[in-house]
Design a protein around this motif. Sequence first.
Motif, PDB file in Angstrom:
ATOM      1  N   GLY A  86       0.703   5.283   0.696  1.00 21.21           N
ATOM      2  CA  GLY A  86      -0.073   6.442   1.119  1.00 21.21           C
ATOM      3  C   GLY A  86       0.397   7.649   0.327  1.00 21.21           C
ATOM      4  O   GLY A  86       0.160   7.753  -0.880  1.00 21.21           O
TER       5      GLY A  86
ATOM      6  N   VAL B  83       3.415  10.408  15.847  1.00 20.07           N
ATOM      7  CA  VAL B  83       3.877  11.028  17.099  1.00 20.07           C
ATOM      8  C   VAL B  83       4.049  12.534  16.905  1.00 20.07           C
ATOM      9  O   VAL B  83       4.545  12.982  15.874  1.00 20.07           O
TER      10      VAL B  83
ATOM     11  N   ALA C 157       0.873  -1.185   0.000  1.00 19.22           N
ATOM     12  CA  ALA C 157       0.000   0.000   0.000  1.00 19.22           C
ATOM     13  C   ALA C 157       0.903   1.225   0.000  1.00 19.22           C
ATOM     14  O   ALA C 157       1.923   1.250   0.680  1.00 19.22           O
TER      15      ALA C 157
ATOM     16  N   HIS D 137       5.784   8.933   1.856  1.00 15.60           N
ATOM     17  CA  HIS D 137       6.742   9.692   2.670  1.00 15.60           C
ATOM     18  C   HIS D 137       7.574   8.789   3.578  1.00 15.60           C
ATOM     19  O   HIS D 137       8.157   9.252   4.564  1.00 15.60           O
ATOM     20  N   SER D 138       7.646   7.520   3.228  1.00 13.33           N
ATOM     21  CA  SER D 138       8.562   6.598   3.909  1.00 13.33           C
ATOM     22  C   SER D 138       9.988   6.982   3.559  1.00 13.33           C
ATOM     23  O   SER D 138      10.232   7.769   2.650  1.00 13.33           O
TER      24      SER D 138
ATOM     25  N   ASN E 155       2.502   3.244  11.210  1.00 16.30           N
ATOM     26  CA  ASN E 155       3.701   3.510  12.013  1.00 16.30           C
ATOM     27  C   ASN E 155       3.257   3.765  13.461  1.00 16.30           C
ATOM     28  O   ASN E 155       3.069   2.843  14.201  1.00 16.30           O
TER      29      ASN E 155
ATOM     30  N   ASP F 202       3.770  16.106  13.166  1.00  8.76           N
ATOM     31  CA  ASP F 202       4.162  17.510  12.952  1.00  8.76           C
ATOM     32  C   ASP F 202       3.763  17.991  11.559  1.00  8.76           C
ATOM     33  O   ASP F 202       3.584  19.185  11.338  1.00  8.76           O
TER      34      ASP F 202
ATOM     35  N   THR G 268      -0.836  10.281   4.883  1.00 14.36           N
ATOM     36  CA  THR G 268      -2.163   9.650   4.870  1.00 14.36           C
ATOM     37  C   THR G 268      -2.482   8.976   6.210  1.00 14.36           C
ATOM     38  O   THR G 268      -1.579   8.623   6.986  1.00 14.36           O
TER      39      THR G 268
ATOM     40  N   ILE H   7      -5.346  -0.904   5.390  1.00 11.07           N
ATOM     41  CA  ILE H   7      -6.374  -0.095   6.082  1.00 11.07           C
ATOM     42  C   ILE H   7      -7.140   0.699   5.022  1.00 11.07           C
ATOM     43  O   ILE H   7      -6.573   1.579   4.363  1.00 11.07           O
TER      44      ILE H   7
HETATM   45  C1  LIG Z   1       8.207  16.008   6.444  1.00 11.66           C
HETATM   46  C2  LIG Z   1       7.812  14.821   7.268  1.00 11.66           C
HETATM   47  C3  LIG Z   1       7.487  14.991   8.603  1.00 11.66           C
HETATM   48  C4  LIG Z   1       7.101  13.911   9.379  1.00 11.66           C
HETATM   49  N1  LIG Z   1       6.767  14.125  10.680  1.00 11.66           N
HETATM   50  C5  LIG Z   1       6.350  13.092  11.432  1.00 11.66           C
HETATM   51  C6  LIG Z   1       5.943  13.295  12.774  1.00 11.66           C
HETATM   52  O1  LIG Z   1       5.949  14.402  13.281  1.00 11.66           O
HETATM   53  N2  LIG Z   1       5.539  12.217  13.486  1.00 11.66           N
HETATM   54  C7  LIG Z   1       5.491  10.965  12.945  1.00 11.66           C
HETATM   55  O2  LIG Z   1       5.069  10.039  13.622  1.00 11.66           O
HETATM   56  N3  LIG Z   1       5.898  10.754  11.687  1.00 11.66           N
HETATM   57  C8  LIG Z   1       6.324  11.773  10.928  1.00 11.66           C
HETATM   58  N4  LIG Z   1       6.728  11.543   9.653  1.00 11.66           N
HETATM   59  C9  LIG Z   1       6.854  10.155   9.197  1.00 11.66           C
HETATM   60  C10 LIG Z   1       5.549   9.651   8.625  1.00 11.66           C
HETATM   61  O3  LIG Z   1       4.611   9.384   9.643  1.00 11.66           O
HETATM   62  C11 LIG Z   1       5.788   8.330   7.894  1.00 11.66           C
HETATM   63  O4  LIG Z   1       6.782   8.527   6.939  1.00 11.66           O
HETATM   64  C12 LIG Z   1       4.521   7.843   7.236  1.00 11.66           C
HETATM   65  O5  LIG Z   1       4.737   6.515   6.859  1.00 11.66           O
HETATM   66  C13 LIG Z   1       4.247   8.615   6.016  1.00 11.66           C
HETATM   67  O6  LIG Z   1       2.917   8.450   5.631  1.00 11.66           O
HETATM   68  P1  LIG Z   1       2.550   8.211   4.113  1.00 11.66           P
HETATM   69  O7  LIG Z   1       1.080   8.406   4.039  1.00 11.66           O
HETATM   70  O8  LIG Z   1       3.372   8.981   3.164  1.00 11.66           O
HETATM   71  O9  LIG Z   1       2.865   6.639   4.048  1.00 11.66           O
HETATM   72  P2  LIG Z   1       3.720   5.786   3.035  1.00 11.66           P
HETATM   73  O10 LIG Z   1       5.127   6.202   3.081  1.00 11.66           O
HETATM   74  O11 LIG Z   1       3.072   5.785   1.719  1.00 11.66           O
HETATM   75  O12 LIG Z   1       3.559   4.364   3.712  1.00 11.66           O
HETATM   76  C14 LIG Z   1       4.170   4.087   4.969  1.00 11.66           C
HETATM   77  C15 LIG Z   1       4.018   2.625   5.335  1.00 11.66           C
HETATM   78  O13 LIG Z   1       2.649   2.355   5.595  1.00 11.66           O
HETATM   79  C16 LIG Z   1       2.133   1.397   4.670  1.00 11.66           C
HETATM   80  N5  LIG Z   1       0.806   1.885   4.302  1.00 11.66           N
HETATM   81  C17 LIG Z   1       0.471   3.033   3.667  1.00 11.66           C
HETATM   82  N6  LIG Z   1      -0.858   3.135   3.567  1.00 11.66           N
HETATM   83  C18 LIG Z   1      -1.369   2.028   4.144  1.00 11.66           C
HETATM   84  C19 LIG Z   1      -2.688   1.555   4.357  1.00 11.66           C
HETATM   85  N7  LIG Z   1      -3.747   2.242   3.959  1.00 11.66           N
HETATM   86  N8  LIG Z   1      -2.846   0.363   4.981  1.00 11.66           N
HETATM   87  C20 LIG Z   1      -1.797  -0.351   5.416  1.00 11.66           C
HETATM   88  N9  LIG Z   1      -0.524   0.040   5.236  1.00 11.66           N
HETATM   89  C21 LIG Z   1      -0.314   1.221   4.615  1.00 11.66           C
HETATM   90  C22 LIG Z   1       3.101   1.391   3.507  1.00 11.66           C
HETATM   91  O14 LIG Z   1       3.083   0.164   2.816  1.00 11.66           O
HETATM   92  C23 LIG Z   1       4.414   1.655   4.223  1.00 11.66           C
HETATM   93  O15 LIG Z   1       4.890   0.482   4.837  1.00 11.66           O
HETATM   94  C24 LIG Z   1       7.090  12.605   8.830  1.00 11.66           C
HETATM   95  C25 LIG Z   1       7.432  12.424   7.487  1.00 11.66           C
HETATM   96  C26 LIG Z   1       7.781  13.522   6.710  1.00 11.66           C
HETATM   97  C27 LIG Z   1       8.136  13.293   5.289  1.00 11.66           C
END
Ligand SMILES: Cc1cc2nc3c(=O)[nH]c(=O)nc-3n(C[C@H](O)[C@H](O)[C@H](O)COP(=O)(O)OP(=O)(O)OC[C@H]3O[C@@H](n4cnc5c(N)ncnc54)[C@H](O)[C@@H]3O)c2cc1C
Length: 415
Positions: free
Chosen positions: A97, A176, A95, A100-101, A173, A161, A166, A227
Amino acid sequence: MKPSLVQFLKVFLLLALGRVTNTQVPDQDVLVSLGKLPLDGHFSFHDVSTAAWDFGNLSSFMPAAVLHPGSVDDIAATVRHVFLMGEHSTLTVAARGHGHSLRGQSQAAGGIVIKMESLRSVKMRVNSGASPYVDASGGELWINVLHETLKYGLAPKSWTDYLHLTIGGTLSNAGVSGQTFRHGPQISNVNELEIVTGRGEIVTCSPEQNSDLFHAALGGLGQFGIITRARIALEPAPKMVRWIRVLYSDFASFTEDQEMLISAERTFDYIEGFVIINRTGILNNWRSSFNPQDPVWASQFESDRRVIFSLEITKNYNPEEAENMEQEVNNLLSQLRYMPLSLFHTDVTYIEFLDRVHSSEVKLRAKGMWEVPHPWLNLIIPRSSIHTFAREVFGKILKDSSNGPIMIYPVNKSR
Ligand SMILES: Cc1cc2nc3c(=O)[nH]c(=O)nc-3n(C[C@H](O)[C@H](O)[C@H](O)COP(=O)(O)OP(=O)(O)OC[C@H]3O[C@@H](n4cnc5c(N)ncnc54)[C@H](O)[C@@H]3O)c2cc1C
């Protein structure tokens, strides 16, 4: 008795690391069988390279196909199809989102990436009853959740933050931020999930129903199902935020004040902190990004310490409560041991505060500094080791040339 506490450090160090690129050749028959699935959305088999990138910009894995789901059934049908290929199939599904991994977690080498943001069939629905909540798609951005819930005077309790992430991504994760000490991470503020399991079944789960799946999927890095919908707990949203930063020259006072604040009954609504390398210009940059209302004090502030620490705190309020808020803030500030003349504050709307990192994103994008490699490190450090950690890392390892934010989140383990 003080609550059990851990210090959560998010360390962003700009190191020049090599980018890992991985290309696996997809099986043609598999692609043909995917193309024949009856779907509300569609598969892309070309132009899939955007799914071979993430914010970390360190790993690139080319998928065979990207699913743009038009419905939850599309996701279930695809996962079921892959499951029925049997255990000898090496086809993987991830999946994605907002991507932003940091190290390819939302990518699938030679596999299928499911673009969760395409899932528009799950409409956001706010329930503003006695225990308010919002039902939202796993592919919905938190910033959109905030905009929608604010229409009802409500908002989620626990944040990250940065809000252009998403629901499914952060719930996989933890999620936080500076509210975690009080409400726990975002995964502690979910009432119910809808999940597509590894067999392609659509299952509703909660602490009472299919609870193993519920607890496994939250913080499960996408390994226990996808999810597709989450029910997020809400609370009344304040209109305004008093946003304060104070500076410390020694780590002991800084961390002890953080611990005192997260243990207090009446305290701030958001508590974080960060490490600043005190070199020419850095404090001016720090001030300009924050735009405090007291530039006279700011211009008088000076410190000869190489490393200083900033405590960042907020108090939520509505305009008619401004006087009370002032009193409470002054009372709390009077108990802290920050450096004289280092108190900066500003008043912003709740949405401006929560979406604060986005304005930095816009500035960094304009300078071409957003899509650079991001080797980030998150560490959970128990209170018993935090002083040793600070002495060794901030005192000895951190260089004057180190770049990027180093954030310190004080959290209560019990949450
Ligand atoms: C600028 C920046 C600031 C950030 N600040 C914070 C912060 O303050 N606190 C914090 O906790 N994190 C923070 N993060 C980290 C962020 O929470 C994680 O990188 C998160 O995974 C990014 O969400 P995404 O929607 O881009 O997920 P993705 O990178 O697309 O996915 C992350 C993981 O979740 C899985 N996934 C995605 N969607 C689903 C779904 N629907 N069901 C099941 N699995 C799924 C993916 O396969 C992957 O393993 C930050 C990231 C960035 C880039």
